[in-house]
Design an enzyme around this catalytic site. Structure first.
Site, short mmCIF file in Angstrom:
data_model
loop_
_atom_site.label_atom_id
_atom_site.label_comp_id
_atom_site.label_asym_id
_atom_site.label_seq_id
_atom_site.Cartn_x
_atom_site.Cartn_y
_atom_site.Cartn_z
N ASP A 285 -7.41 -38.01 41.26
CA ASP A 285 -8.87 -38.05 41.18
C ASP A 285 -9.36 -39.06 40.14
O ASP A 285 -10.43 -39.65 40.30
CB ASP A 285 -9.41 -36.66 40.85
CG ASP A 285 -9.45 -35.75 42.06
OD1 ASP A 285 -8.62 -35.96 42.97
OD2 ASP A 285 -10.29 -34.84 42.10
N CYS B 125 -1.63 -31.61 40.47
CA CYS B 125 -2.96 -32.13 40.20
C CYS B 125 -4.05 -31.55 41.10
O CYS B 125 -3.80 -30.65 41.89
CB CYS B 125 -2.93 -33.65 40.22
SG CYS B 125 -2.10 -34.31 38.74
N ASP B 126 -5.24 -32.12 40.99
CA ASP B 126 -6.49 -31.45 41.34
C ASP B 126 -6.53 -30.79 42.71
O ASP B 126 -6.93 -29.64 42.83
CB ASP B 126 -7.64 -32.45 41.25
CG ASP B 126 -7.91 -32.87 39.82
OD1 ASP B 126 -6.98 -32.85 39.01
OD2 ASP B 126 -9.06 -33.23 39.51
N LYS B 127 -6.17 -31.50 43.77
CA LYS B 127 -6.30 -30.91 45.11
C LYS B 127 -4.97 -30.44 45.67
O LYS B 127 -4.93 -29.82 46.73
CB LYS B 127 -6.91 -31.95 46.08
CG LYS B 127 -8.24 -32.50 45.62
CD LYS B 127 -9.24 -31.40 45.30
CE LYS B 127 -10.48 -31.94 44.64
NZ LYS B 127 -10.26 -32.53 43.31
N CYS C 256 -3.60 -34.19 33.45
CA CYS C 256 -4.39 -34.61 32.29
C CYS C 256 -4.60 -33.46 31.32
O CYS C 256 -4.78 -32.31 31.70
CB CYS C 256 -5.72 -35.19 32.74
SG CYS C 256 -5.53 -36.77 33.61
N SER D 151 -16.00 -33.42 37.93
CA SER D 151 -14.64 -33.36 37.43
C SER D 151 -14.52 -32.22 36.44
O SER D 151 -15.49 -31.83 35.78
CB SER D 151 -14.29 -34.69 36.75
OG SER D 151 -13.18 -34.54 35.90
#
EC number: 4.2.1.9
Length: 613
Positions: free
Chosen positions: A81, A122-124, A197, A519
């Site tokens: 992202d 990570c995000d998705k 992150c 985010s």
């Protein structure tokens, strides 16, 4: 005894062709009839949170084989992202969640796997695999790649940025007081290692939530990617999934299935955790979507109810100066859940992949509860190495002491909560009759009530342009519309607009509202997920420049202060347009893949899932 799903491809004369092909993959004769475990990996060189996962699948596979299973690995896609942020690439991020879930279903069902270990990060990717696990409902264990170490201290524009992270770099880029050399120094420090992150952004929020859902091991959300302690999580996951297979297929114990672990009570506990730790607003989208995949009666009203009674116990970047490594030092997710348990704020009657009841899990792993095992205390001493690397398990540094300060440390107790309400708040009003979300933990309380004139744009790009061109004034409410799941399509994250507002010194002087999302790195008065979205006829599509918008976080309201008669006139004019409920001056190429998602996408209050019926 339940038959193994894989029997149709491994047992009997009719499976001769399939067995021939299995043999060509390295399967041995004595492995036919054993449970086939899908190692669902997500290695890619595009994403720091996944760049180190290439050989991790082998660690899990060795553990599966040693425990009596047959490991077979495949990969999913993984979108970064941060790299996709601020341009057309972000249109693909949220839809990739559905592609990941579908690809896991396709591979697992096509090859009749009996169970799976999901290696996400990570995000998705974690949400996509979570959706798949609840859709398939076969034994599954989650083990993520682990968080990145925080960056080292950097001095720029007279300010010591310590420690740094991705958001530090993005925010600094919008500050005129930061010169190019200083910005380069921040940039070079911000992301020093492999891993997700380092703040309480979406990836880490979701990996922490898998612990509370019961689908991952203690420490999964907070043990650093670089630390040798993380290797044991992968080894244990491989052994554990074979044990779950034996319990389900061999003993007909259905309690080990994802839908019987991640129950409504578990979802409530997971979102209680999110409220307490000030997690990303994206967790709202992803838990709503996952609950639907699992046919679990959990919706936005449940999250709203939690936000009224769960206090905010931690402020981690971008809401404060702590990072995930500090959460780990303070006892990680068991410590936060333990604080909630001591005030009877958790649902009882839930279990995990490892424990038959949550109380036993927290007794063993909550370092503040007085009963924690030596193993737990050892794990939470795992510290950052301070060396730039893309290698996992590359250091074994230890904290000299744990952070058990419940008043001033990283994790507070309820008596010393940052706020009585949760870190996330659901707002409603004429602008968001179906709800909107704000990360209250990231909003200064001086602007919890805010009213100002609308500054309307119809794309993230236009928002960035007016902010950088200094067209946004203190007191303005920036309205970014047609960025919802269908209108974007893809529901872009608005990290650049919020970061640039902060960089321009307007972080406490302006508000930003959108039918898009934010985010996990966003802070400030940023309200997203406005439902219904503009493309679905939401009132946000009728806002005009200069209209007064009023936000009241304490009273959980979001309203457009325009007479109903005027609103109806605008609505009638909208319906007379050749293409109503679409942007007027936006030239955005949209691919077939994105159009397919847009044609089925629901608004954010439903998790932005695809509606097929």
């Amino acid at each position: 005894m339940f038959p193994l799903r894989s029997r149709v491809t491994t047992v009997g004369r009719n499976a001769a062709g399939a067995r021939a092909l299995w043999r060509a993959t390295g399967t041995k004769d004595n492995e036919f009839g054993k449970p086939i475990v899908a190692i669902v990996n997500s290695y890619t060189q595009f994403v720091p949170g996944h760049v180190h996962l290439k050989n991790v699948g082998d660690i899990v596979a060795e553990a599966v084989r040693a425990a009596g299973g047959v490991p077979k690995e495949f990969n999913t896609i993984a979108v970064d992202d941060g790299i996709a942020m601020g341009h057309g690439g972000m249109l693909y991020s949220l839809p990739s969640r559905e592609i990941i879930a579908d690809s896991v279903e396709y591979m697992v069902n096509a090859h009749t796997a009996d169970a799976m270990v999901c290696i996400s990060n990570c995000d998705k990717i974690t949400p996509g695999m979570l959706n798949a696990a609840l859709r398939l409902n076969i034994p599954a264990v989650f083990v993520s790649g682990g968080p990145m170490e925080a960056g080292k201290a950097v001095v720029a524009d007279g300010i010591a940025h310590a420690p740094t992270d991705l958001i530090t770099a993005i925010t600094a880029s919008a500050k005129d007081s930061v010169n190019d050399d200083q910005l380069l120094s921040i940039e070079q420090s911000a992301c020093p290692t492999c891993g997700s992150c380092s703040g309480m952004f979406t990836a880490n929020s979701m990996n922490c939530l898998t612990e509370a859902l019961g689908l991952s091991l203690p420490g999964n959300g907070t043990t650093l990617a670089t630390h040798t302690a993380r290797r044991e999580l992968f080894e244990t996951a491989g052994k554990l999934v074979v044990d779950l297979c034996q319990r389900y297929y061999g003993e007909e114990d259905e309690s080990v299935l994802p839908r019987n672990i991640a129950t409504k009570k578990a979802f409530i506990n997971a979102m209680a955790l999110d409220m307490a730790m000030g997690g990303s607003t994206n967790t709202v989208l992803h838990t709503l979507a996952a609950a639907q995949e699992g046919e679990i009666d959990f919706d936005l009203s449940d999250i709203d109810a939690l936000s009224h009674r769960i206090p905010c116990l931690s402020k981690v970047a971008p809401n404060g100066n702590y990072h995930i490594e500090d959460v780990h030092r303070a006892g990680g997710i068991p410590a936060i859940l333990g604080e909630l348990r001591r005030r009877d704020l958790l649902e009882k009657g839930v279990h995990t992949v490892l424990y038959k009841e949550m109380d036993s899990w927290l007794d063993d792993w909550d370092i503040r509860g007085g009963k924690a095992t030596d193993k737990a205390i050892e794990l939470f001493h795992a510290a950052p190495g301070g060396v730039r690397t893309t290698e996992p398990f590359s250091q074994s540094n230890r904290w000299d002491s744990l952070d058990t300060d419940q008043a001033r440390g990283c994790i507070h107790d309820v008596d010393h909560a940052y706020s009585a309400d949760g870190g996330l708040v659901i707002l409603r009003g004429n602008l968001a009759p179906d709800g909107a979300v704000v990360k209250a933990a990231g909003v200064d309380e001086s602007i919890w009530t805010f009213s100002g004139p609308a500054r309307v744009v119809e794309s993230q790009e236009e928002a960035v342009s007016i902010i950088l061109d200094k067209q946004v004034q203190p007191g303005d409410v920036v309205v970014i519309r047609y960025e919802g799941p269908a209108g974007g399509p893809g529901m872009q994250e608005m990290l650049h607009p919020t970061s640039f507002l902060k960089g321009a010194g307007l972080g406490k002087a302006c508000a930003l509202i959108t039918d898009g999302r934010f985010s996990g790195g966003t802070s400030g008065l940023s309200i997203g997920h406005i439902s219904p979205e503009a493309a679905h006829g939401g009132l946000i599509g009728l806002v005009e420049n200069g209209d007064t918008i009023t936000i009241d976080i304490r009273n959980r309201s979001l309203n457009l202060d325009v007479d109903d008669a005027v609103i109806e006139q605008r609505r009638a004019a909208m319906l007379e347009r050749e293409k109503p409920w679409t942007p007027t001056n936006r030239n955005r190429p949209v691919s077939k893949a994105l159009r397919a998602y847009a044609s089925m996408a629901t608004s954010a209050d439903k998790g932005a899932v695809r509606q097929l019926d």
